[in-house]
Scaffold this active site. Sequence first.
Site, PDB file in Angstrom:
ATOM      1  N   ILE A 269      -2.381   3.742  -3.854  1.00  0.00           N
ATOM      2  CA  ILE A 269      -2.951   3.861  -5.190  1.00  0.00           C
ATOM      3  C   ILE A 269      -2.561   5.212  -5.790  1.00  0.00           C
ATOM      4  CG2 ILE A 269      -4.886   2.352  -4.656  1.00  0.00           C
ATOM      5  CD1 ILE A 269      -6.679   4.883  -4.627  1.00  0.00           C
ATOM      6  N   SER A 270      -2.545   5.272  -7.101  1.00  0.00           N
ATOM      7  CA  SER A 270      -2.253   6.495  -7.832  1.00  0.00           C
ATOM      8  C   SER A 270      -0.854   6.993  -7.454  1.00  0.00           C
ATOM      9  CB  SER A 270      -3.349   7.542  -7.565  1.00  0.00           C
ATOM     10  OG  SER A 270      -3.261   8.633  -8.448  1.00  0.00           O
ATOM     11  N   ASN A 271      -0.710   8.222  -7.010  1.00  0.00           N
ATOM     12  CA  ASN A 271       0.602   8.678  -6.566  1.00  0.00           C
ATOM     13  C   ASN A 271       1.106   7.861  -5.387  1.00  0.00           C
ATOM     14  OD1 ASN A 271       0.665  10.633  -8.502  1.00  0.00           O
ATOM     15  ND2 ASN A 271       0.500  12.368  -7.134  1.00  0.00           N
TER      16      ASN A 271
END
Length: 606
Positions: A269-271
């Site tokens: 998730i995210s980066n």
Amino acid sequence: MKAQSVRLSIPVLALLLAACASGARPATPDAMTFTHPHHSVHRDGDDLLSAGLGMAGLRTPMAPTFADPEHPTAAELRRRALWTSWRGIADLRPGGVGEAYGSLDAVPGREFHALARLPGTRHPHRVMVQLPDAFDAAKPCLVVTASSGSRGIYGSIAVAGGWGLPRGCAVAYTDKGAGSDYFDLDAGVGIDATGQAGAGREDAVFVPEVAEGASGVTFAHAHSQDNPEADWGRHVRQAAEFALQSMSEALPEAGPFTFDNVRVIAVGISNGGGAVLRAAELEGDWLDAVVAGEPSVYSPGEGARSLYDYTTEAALLMPCALADREDLPLSPLSPASAPLRAARCASLAAAGLVEGADTAAQAASAWQQLEQAGWTAEALRAGALSVDFDLWRSVAVTYASAYGRFRAGEHPCGFSFAAQNADFSPRPATAAERAAWWSDASGIPPGNGVGIIDPQAALPDPTVAGLQCLRALNDGDGEAAARVRAGVEETRLGLPREGLPVVLVHGVDDGLIPIAFTSDPYAAWARAAGREVSLWRVHGAQHFDGFLVLPDYAARYVPLIPYVHTALDQVAGYLDGRGPLPANADIKPLPREGVAAPALEQLAIP
């Protein structure tokens, strides 16, 4: 057929590293090198998911203590790192993870750690494999992941470990060249391979090159000069390679394990979501599927914007745009943040960046500019959290240094990092602060005793001059701006491999990594090129499940990780021949009342 992996034992790896140290190069451009291998067993009151803390321990608001605050043991650091990572990422409210979805039952097994280095990079980073005792060598599965944000090696435990370990899959992790291996220039010490502070330059995981006169605290994401984001995909592939090697050595009677005989699913998730999408573009049939939650990606798709572009824009304009706006979500820092918004409007008006004779008109001007740049009302409202916690500035300061590959002490806007006094002036870090960095820090200050030192800070709007400098690195002239933009271009991703199933899960209300700049343009671009990319657009989901502990956020928003785990369930079912791949979905959770974690039926999961 999948690409055949090469099994490298620890002794063979040691020989490779000795050759590299003597000036020789690895035999191939993709040769993987690992050092400082160590493993540990986690059973009988300890486990892989939570170090024995379980749900009750993870919900405890106080971090696990160190018997000696200045000299914690490796086991104490690991337990606290897991506590920190779970609480920073997951929605731990009653009725959420571990109850409505997922499991926090103890998972006994073994961990394998090493330092890794990619060819052509300056610094090592961490990789880890968790091998549960329930691993089925006859039907081997591997989940490979990368930490969200800039977190340390346990930074994806709630996403990848929480799904894979209870199912008997091995889980491979990478900190993707970031992490919490800080180095204190003033004391001349850093963090060793076990996470313990006080290591000299010979034993510290990260030791930066520094400009003359540099002081304070350094960390890999900002100061490695490697621009780690450019290599996110290779980091993920490398972690999978390390996993196959570790699994083969741990279970020699069942191995060798290769990409041909092990199912490999990448998730983050995210980066970390951006990292697994970068892995999806790599050549070779080594991945079986990818699930990316709220991914930070910069694609060629129409409407896509780079993280640095929209972050510096938001850092400068959003505090003013939110001034006096009603119905914004409230955090504990909102009362302190709100008065600064009018000062930002005045600063922007004086610089000719917004129009209007009063705060209300100036705020409307800033809001309009952001909307014209592609920001939605949902993203702007949820962005209040990033304004309250000064996240926009912290991201911009670190990424400017990373993209430009600047040494510590040569940030083009003069920023540095250090422990701080009450008046925000720099001071030496204490031994106790250093001891907790590895387990507690997010990989990007401010936080955990390390703050941002801004030499341009001045009242009444302390951060505006520094932010204008950061913004100019995105669209201004000069060598420093050219270096930053070149680094940004290195992060633009390519299409996923043909035939590789890819599922994106993204909150429509994401105020940190807006879906309009990332997943929407990526999915449209990839599908137009004939790739198997599905997108779940989740209304009412913002970026931070961990912040749903805040009452106002809990009342407004739903967690995203349940959708990521369900996407993984459906992808695994597809690979087993038990159902189709997840289809595109525009998900609207059902109305609810109160601040309790929503039941699964309220999430309207496809």
